[in-house]
Design an enzyme around this catalytic site. Structure first.
Site, short mmCIF file in Angstrom:
data_model
loop_
_atom_site.label_atom_id
_atom_site.label_comp_id
_atom_site.label_asym_id
_atom_site.label_seq_id
_atom_site.Cartn_x
_atom_site.Cartn_y
_atom_site.Cartn_z
N HIS A 187 5.41 17.65 -25.04
CA HIS A 187 6.62 16.85 -24.80
C HIS A 187 7.88 17.67 -25.08
O HIS A 187 8.78 17.75 -24.22
CB HIS A 187 6.60 15.60 -25.68
CG HIS A 187 7.80 14.73 -25.51
ND1 HIS A 187 7.82 13.66 -24.63
CD2 HIS A 187 9.04 14.76 -26.08
CE1 HIS A 187 9.01 13.08 -24.67
NE2 HIS A 187 9.77 13.73 -25.54
N GLU A 188 7.94 18.27 -26.26
CA GLU A 188 9.13 19.03 -26.63
C GLU A 188 9.27 20.30 -25.80
O GLU A 188 10.38 20.73 -25.49
CB GLU A 188 9.11 19.38 -28.13
CG GLU A 188 9.11 18.17 -29.05
CD GLU A 188 10.31 17.26 -28.85
OE1 GLU A 188 11.35 17.74 -28.36
OE2 GLU A 188 10.21 16.06 -29.18
N HIS A 230 11.16 19.56 -22.57
CA HIS A 230 12.61 19.62 -22.75
C HIS A 230 13.08 21.07 -22.86
O HIS A 230 14.07 21.48 -22.26
CB HIS A 230 13.03 18.87 -24.03
CG HIS A 230 12.83 17.39 -23.97
ND1 HIS A 230 13.36 16.61 -22.97
CD2 HIS A 230 12.17 16.54 -24.80
CE1 HIS A 230 13.04 15.33 -23.19
NE2 HIS A 230 12.32 15.28 -24.30
#
Length: 350
Positions: A17-18, A21
């Site tokens: 997820h990170e 980004h």
């Protein structure tokens, strides 16, 4: 060992997820101040190209801190100074990478295990399906106009919709499309209204079918999240249906232990344990991706709403107002998490 597997599972999901980004921010020359996996005090840190990389003590959460994310910055590479489309791409990348992880792992499941097309394998005698004329071999494609891609979606439909209302079923038989109306019947044994049909998982016939049903697997998990939220708001699901990391870890531990026992049986294989673990990763990753897209301040979805408002209105929301709304959202999320943790621990002791 189970605990290590569970921690690694959450770590992989959070990292993906990170990283979503992070990589989209880097590709668009957004200044990333820190990329961290875990929370709390740092165990290991190093700096490279103006970004601090951290591995922290608590294996829960993580973050990708960008310049101009929380407050305005004069840096031309700060997030707040980037075009609207760039900011949307950066904010949406985290959830989309969760969906991508779920899709990739679903390919493994569909290849080594099975797929579940919405094809009827058995019709019970005197059931609602039999009275409506459905037969074994029929492929269900729609329920009340809602597209159905795999058999488990029928269960979601039955749980969410009013079971007393007739259901218009679209199905394919011998290559031709047909429609019929099914009035679900109450089943004393299960305590719910049933179609009276069952399915049989089967192996994918080719790579194309594996890829298609891997996409359907992610689609199913997204629909399950939406259905769960609908059930909570309709009062069909109570507080016991809410589960956080502790509860998920407990269920995951039970799944691993059951899979180990099955693997020890004649003809069993520890591949089954591995498939159960990645199936759980698919479930949680798709859930986290979907939940983060909800328009709630403090989540990616809430921040996306602010950027979309700027795109439509032609002017940004004042940063102090955005931060105030976000602070309220974060406070409510923290309160929810405290409740969920309490719920998990209570369930654990019971």
């Amino acid at each position: 060992m189970n605990l290590i597997v569970i921690i690694l599972m959450f770590g992989v999901i959070i990292f993906v997820h990170e990283f979503g980004h992070f990589i989209v921010a880097k590709l668009n020359h957004v200044a990333v101040l820190e990329f961290s996996i875990g929370m709390g005090p740092a165990i290991v840190q190093w700096e490279r190209k103006d970004t601090l990389y951290s591995l922290r003590a608590l294996p829960m959460g993580g973050y990708c801190m960008m310049d101009g994310d929380m407050e305005n910055s004069d840096n031309p590479n700060a997030l707040n100074n980037k075009p609207v489309l760039t900011r949307l791409m950066v904010l949406m990348a985290g959830p989309l990478f969760n969906f991508l992880l779920a899709f990739v792992l679903s390919i493994i499941i569909c290849h080594y295990y099975a797929i579940d097309p919405a094809e009827i394998n058995y019709v019970a005698e005197n059931s609602a399906a039999e009275e409506a004329g459905l037969q074994a071999g029929d492929l269900i494609t729609e329920l009340n106009g809602q597209r159905i891609c795999n058999f488990r979606e029928i269960t979601i439909f039955r749980m969410v919709e009013n079971p007393k209302k007739p259901v218009e079923v679209t199905y394919i038989r011998d290559g031709e499309k047909h429609k019929t109306t099914v009035q679900l019947k109450y089943d004393e044994a299960s305590g719910s209204y049933m179609f009276g049909i069952s399915a049989k998982d089967r192996k994918a016939r080719n790579v194309g079918e594996e890829l298609k049903f891997s996409f359907y697997e992610v689609r199913y998990n997204i629909k399950a999240v939406i259905a769960s939220l609908r059930m909570i708001f309709k009062g069909k699901a109570g507080k016991d249906s809410l589960m956080g990391p502790v509860g998920i870890g407990q269920v995951m531990n039970d799944v691993i232990e059951d899979a180990k026992e099955d693997a020890k049986k004649p003809g069993g294989s520890y591949l089954y344990v591995f498939l159960n673990i990645i199936n759980f990763v698919v479930l949680i990753s798709a859930n986290i991706g979907m939940m983060n897209l909800l328009p709630i301040p403090g989540l990616d979805g809430g921040r996306i709403i602010f950027v979309l408002f700027e795109a439509i209105a032609g002017r940004p929301v004042p940063k102090e107002k955005e931060m105030a709304v976000t602070a309220v959202g974060v406070l409510l999320l923290v309160m929810l998490m405290m409740f969920v943790y309490f719920n998990d621990i209570t369930r654990l002791f019971h």
